[in-house]
Design a protein around this motif. Sequence first.
Motif, PDB file in Angstrom:
ATOM      1  N   THR A 272       0.715  -1.201   0.033  1.00 21.65           N
ATOM      2  CA  THR A 272      -0.067   0.064  -0.062  1.00 21.65           C
ATOM      3  C   THR A 272       0.796   1.140   0.043  1.00 21.65           C
ATOM      4  OG1 THR A 272       0.167   0.331   2.309  1.00 21.65           O
ATOM      5  CG2 THR A 272      -1.611  -1.289   1.307  1.00 21.65           C
ATOM      6  N   MET A 273       0.192   2.268  -0.175  1.00 20.99           N
ATOM      7  CA  MET A 273       1.013   3.713   0.032  1.00 20.99           C
ATOM      8  C   MET A 273       1.647   3.738   1.540  1.00 20.99           C
ATOM      9  SD  MET A 273      -0.486   7.411  -0.380  1.00 20.99           S
ATOM     10  CE  MET A 273      -1.370   7.373   1.114  1.00 20.99           C
ATOM     11  N   GLU A 274       1.187   3.335   2.284  1.00 20.75           N
ATOM     12  CA  GLU A 274       1.737   3.465   3.628  1.00 20.75           C
ATOM     13  C   GLU A 274       2.921   2.703   3.828  1.00 20.75           C
ATOM     14  OE1 GLU A 274      -1.675   3.382   3.407  1.00 20.75           O
ATOM     15  OE2 GLU A 274      -2.468   5.256   4.209  1.00 20.75           O
ATOM     16  N   GLY A 275       2.700   1.359   3.440  1.00 17.24           N
ATOM     17  CA  GLY A 275       3.928   0.275   3.340  1.00 17.24           C
ATOM     18  C   GLY A 275       5.017   1.020   2.627  1.00 17.24           C
ATOM     19  N   HIS A 276       4.780   1.470   1.387  1.00 21.91           N
ATOM     20  CA  HIS A 276       5.796   1.905   0.392  1.00 21.91           C
ATOM     21  C   HIS A 276       6.511   3.161   1.162  1.00 21.91           C
ATOM     22  CE1 HIS A 276       7.659   3.382  -3.061  1.00 21.91           C
ATOM     23  NE2 HIS A 276       7.676   2.317  -3.636  1.00 21.91           N
ATOM     24  N   ALA A 277       5.585   4.184   1.816  1.00 26.03           N
ATOM     25  CA  ALA A 277       6.255   5.269   2.321  1.00 26.03           C
ATOM     26  C   ALA A 277       6.981   4.859   3.738  1.00 26.03           C
ATOM     27  CB  ALA A 277       5.107   6.251   2.732  1.00 26.03           C
ATOM     28  N   HIS A 278       6.667   3.912   4.359  1.00 25.63           N
ATOM     29  CA  HIS A 278       7.320   3.504   5.422  1.00 25.63           C
ATOM     30  C   HIS A 278       8.924   3.368   5.448  1.00 25.63           C
ATOM     31  CE1 HIS A 278       8.355   0.812   9.220  1.00 25.63           C
ATOM     32  NE2 HIS A 278       8.955   0.363   8.335  1.00 25.63           N
ATOM     33  N   CYS A 279       9.260   3.045   4.300  1.00 31.26           N
ATOM     34  CA  CYS A 279      10.616   2.900   4.095  1.00 31.26           C
ATOM     35  C   CYS A 279      11.450   4.222   4.131  1.00 31.26           C
ATOM     36  CB  CYS A 279      10.893   2.428   2.535  1.00 31.26           C
ATOM     37  SG  CYS A 279      10.349   0.567   2.146  1.00 31.26           S
ATOM     38  N   VAL A 280      10.461   5.162   3.711  1.00 30.96           N
ATOM     39  CA  VAL A 280      11.190   6.729   3.610  1.00 30.96           C
ATOM     40  C   VAL A 280      11.134   7.184   5.091  1.00 30.96           C
ATOM     41  CG1 VAL A 280      10.470   9.179   3.108  1.00 30.96           C
ATOM     42  CG2 VAL A 280      10.218   7.402   1.312  1.00 30.96           C
ATOM     43  N   GLN A 281       9.939   6.727   5.878  1.00 29.43           N
ATOM     44  CA  GLN A 281       9.860   7.151   7.235  1.00 29.43           C
ATOM     45  C   GLN A 281      10.871   6.452   8.223  1.00 29.43           C
ATOM     46  OE1 GLN A 281       5.804   5.883   7.435  1.00 29.43           O
ATOM     47  NE2 GLN A 281       5.120   8.055   7.616  1.00 29.43           N
ATOM     48  N   PHE A 282      11.312   5.218   7.869  1.00 31.56           N
ATOM     49  CA  PHE A 282      12.075   4.553   8.504  1.00 31.56           C
ATOM     50  C   PHE A 282      13.486   5.232   8.505  1.00 31.56           C
ATOM     51  CE2 PHE A 282      15.160   0.932   8.958  1.00 31.56           C
ATOM     52  CZ  PHE A 282      14.550   0.200  10.262  1.00 31.56           C
ATOM     53  N   LEU A 283      13.920   5.296   7.100  1.00 34.08           N
ATOM     54  CA  LEU A 283      15.318   6.021   7.009  1.00 34.08           C
ATOM     55  C   LEU A 283      15.315   7.585   7.301  1.00 34.08           C
ATOM     56  CD1 LEU A 283      15.857   4.188   3.569  1.00 34.08           C
ATOM     57  CD2 LEU A 283      17.516   4.064   5.505  1.00 34.08           C
TER      58      LEU A 283
ATOM     59  N   ASN B 219      -1.595   6.221  -8.965  1.00 35.04           N
ATOM     60  CA  ASN B 219      -1.042   5.486  -7.835  1.00 35.04           C
ATOM     61  C   ASN B 219       0.417   6.143  -7.571  1.00 35.04           C
ATOM     62  OD1 ASN B 219      -3.147   4.150  -7.161  1.00 35.04           O
ATOM     63  ND2 ASN B 219      -2.635   2.307  -7.909  1.00 35.04           N
ATOM     64  N   VAL B 220       1.297   6.069  -8.533  1.00 32.41           N
ATOM     65  CA  VAL B 220       2.561   6.528  -8.351  1.00 32.41           C
ATOM     66  C   VAL B 220       2.566   8.090  -8.057  1.00 32.41           C
ATOM     67  CG1 VAL B 220       4.744   7.307  -9.823  1.00 32.41           C
ATOM     68  CG2 VAL B 220       3.330   5.176 -10.541  1.00 32.41           C
ATOM     69  N   VAL B 221       1.783   8.965  -8.300  1.00 31.64           N
ATOM     70  CA  VAL B 221       1.539  10.332  -8.127  1.00 31.64           C
ATOM     71  C   VAL B 221       1.342  10.463  -6.527  1.00 31.64           C
ATOM     72  CG1 VAL B 221       0.134  12.199  -8.344  1.00 31.64           C
ATOM     73  CG2 VAL B 221       1.176  10.907 -10.400  1.00 31.64           C
ATOM     74  N   ARG B 222       0.202   9.587  -6.224  1.00 31.04           N
ATOM     75  CA  ARG B 222      -0.177   9.545  -4.798  1.00 31.04           C
ATOM     76  C   ARG B 222       1.129   9.158  -3.919  1.00 31.04           C
ATOM     77  NH1 ARG B 222      -5.380   6.749  -6.942  1.00 31.04           N
ATOM     78  NH2 ARG B 222      -7.012   7.835  -6.136  1.00 31.04           N
ATOM     79  N   VAL B 223       1.829   8.141  -4.371  1.00 31.28           N
ATOM     80  CA  VAL B 223       2.841   7.841  -3.315  1.00 31.28           C
ATOM     81  C   VAL B 223       4.178   8.743  -3.395  1.00 31.28           C
ATOM     82  CG1 VAL B 223       4.161   6.165  -4.626  1.00 31.28           C
ATOM     83  CG2 VAL B 223       3.860   5.542  -2.409  1.00 31.28           C
ATOM     84  N   TRP B 224       4.449   9.322  -4.445  1.00 32.47           N
ATOM     85  CA  TRP B 224       5.429  10.297  -4.250  1.00 32.47           C
ATOM     86  C   TRP B 224       5.064  11.581  -3.815  1.00 32.47           C
ATOM     87  CZ3 TRP B 224       7.775   9.128 -10.019  1.00 32.47           C
ATOM     88  CH2 TRP B 224       8.280   7.975 -10.000  1.00 32.47           C
ATOM     89  N   ALA B 225       3.780  11.989  -3.834  1.00 37.22           N
ATOM     90  CA  ALA B 225       3.450  13.328  -3.231  1.00 37.22           C
ATOM     91  C   ALA B 225       3.411  12.928  -1.737  1.00 37.22           C
ATOM     92  CB  ALA B 225       2.125  13.360  -3.717  1.00 37.22           C
ATOM     93  N   TYR B 226       2.843  11.621  -1.462  1.00 36.59           N
ATOM     94  CA  TYR B 226       3.033  11.364   0.117  1.00 36.59           C
ATOM     95  C   TYR B 226       4.038  11.239   0.479  1.00 36.59           C
ATOM     96  CZ  TYR B 226       1.538   8.865   4.405  1.00 36.59           C
ATOM     97  OH  TYR B 226       1.355   8.629   5.827  1.00 36.59           O
ATOM     98  N   GLU B 227       5.142  10.567  -0.072  1.00 35.90           N
ATOM     99  CA  GLU B 227       6.451  10.458   0.400  1.00 35.90           C
ATOM    100  C   GLU B 227       7.304  11.802   0.357  1.00 35.90           C
ATOM    101  OE1 GLU B 227       6.928   5.823  -0.518  1.00 35.90           O
ATOM    102  OE2 GLU B 227       7.678   7.088  -2.048  1.00 35.90           O
TER     103      GLU B 227
END
Length: 373
Positions: free
Chosen positions: A272-283, A302-310
């Motif tokens: 999910t978006m959160e699962g993907h962004a977790h990697c950014v948050q973790f680092l 979906n690409v747009v959503r996740v990169w905006a969220y990240e």
Amino acid sequence: MSKRRVTYYYDPDTGAYTYGLGHLMKPHRVSVTHELVNAYDMLGQMHVLKPRRATPESMTAFHTDEYIHFLNRVTPETVEEMTGHGSRFLVGDDNPAFEGVFEFCSISAGGSICASERIADGSADIAINWAGGLHHAKKREASGFCYINDIVLGILELLRTYPRVLYIDIDCHHGDGVEEAFYTTDRVMTCSFHKFGEYFPGTGTQEDRGRGKGKGYSINVPLKDGITDEAFQSVFDPIIAKILEVYRPSAVVLQCGADSLAGDRLGCFNITMEGHAHCVQFLRKYNIPLILLGGGGYTVKNVVRVWAYETACALGIEADIDPNLPWNSYFEWFGPRYRLEVLENNMEDLNVRDGLLDKIRITALQQLQELAP
Ligand code: ZLS
Ligand code: CA
Ligand code: ZN
């Protein structure tokens, strides 16, 4: 969560380039991401810079003169005559000689090189280039939608300042071009999470660990279809934590390929978006200079959503982000729910069968333990 100084690289021309009708790679997604980042009022909270375009000379820090010379001159009209004479730089239809291909590459590579300079001179804690992350490009050849390896060029720039750089790749495909470039050095550790088995590019087993001085400094985490957030985190967190402990990188480059998201047109994971962004948050928590790059991602909304969220995660404002999308010029793309979300689907997770994922985690952690003093 404390603030970080974020620099965001964007060239408004990016979205104008096209790989051709029917090609899955769409540079336009970077412009739509920018539009959403703007709609969420994030631009005022970071340094927004247009990167210098990478010159042919700067690209030869990794690529051969012959290949750069070719790429700088090739056009859709001349590709056939130029490809004769024994030079095969663009193979197959993954990498067409589209109109403006060299300019597109110079924007993508320029963003990653500038991001590295900005980190290395201490003026940013996090630098972002969503037009980068083209991890398959080789020294003398284009591969898998990638022509110029902006990541290798960016890391080479970081190595002018820093003794050790960690490269992490969460694109659904193996980061083969970056791994190969640094396979024999211990100054760059590469770690790719990817689908393995009847899947492009076919490399990246856990036995591929580097060579010579680089032995042990390439880590691969080969996965099967359907991995979920929980399962992904169960390998990502302990492996990355162990790398940070034993390798102690001075800077981290994270390739945020979005084809690892659920529902991607080319990918086969269930993140999910959160699962993907977790990697950014973790680092981000570790407070090590960090560069975020794009990469794959073929379900554009979906690409747009996740990169905006990240981008929001980099700024540390993700908790304040409205899950209902703000109005923007692409608003209708995001129906029927118009929400900042990428949801899990009902596909089976083939990774948890027979304790496969546990074996992969244990193997990677053992390999890393061997590097400990
Ligand atoms: O990691 O699997 C291959 C190579 C082929 C099969 C496909 N044909 C077209 C070429 C020869 C063996 N290529 C992969 C490349 C995947 C690159 C991922 C990049 C990244 O996300 C980083 C940016 C592949 N998978 C699917 C396709 N190519 C593909 C499917 C359909 C099409 C249309 C457009 C182009 C040509 C016809 C294309 C590629
Ligand atoms: Ca990967
Ligand atoms: Zn990919």
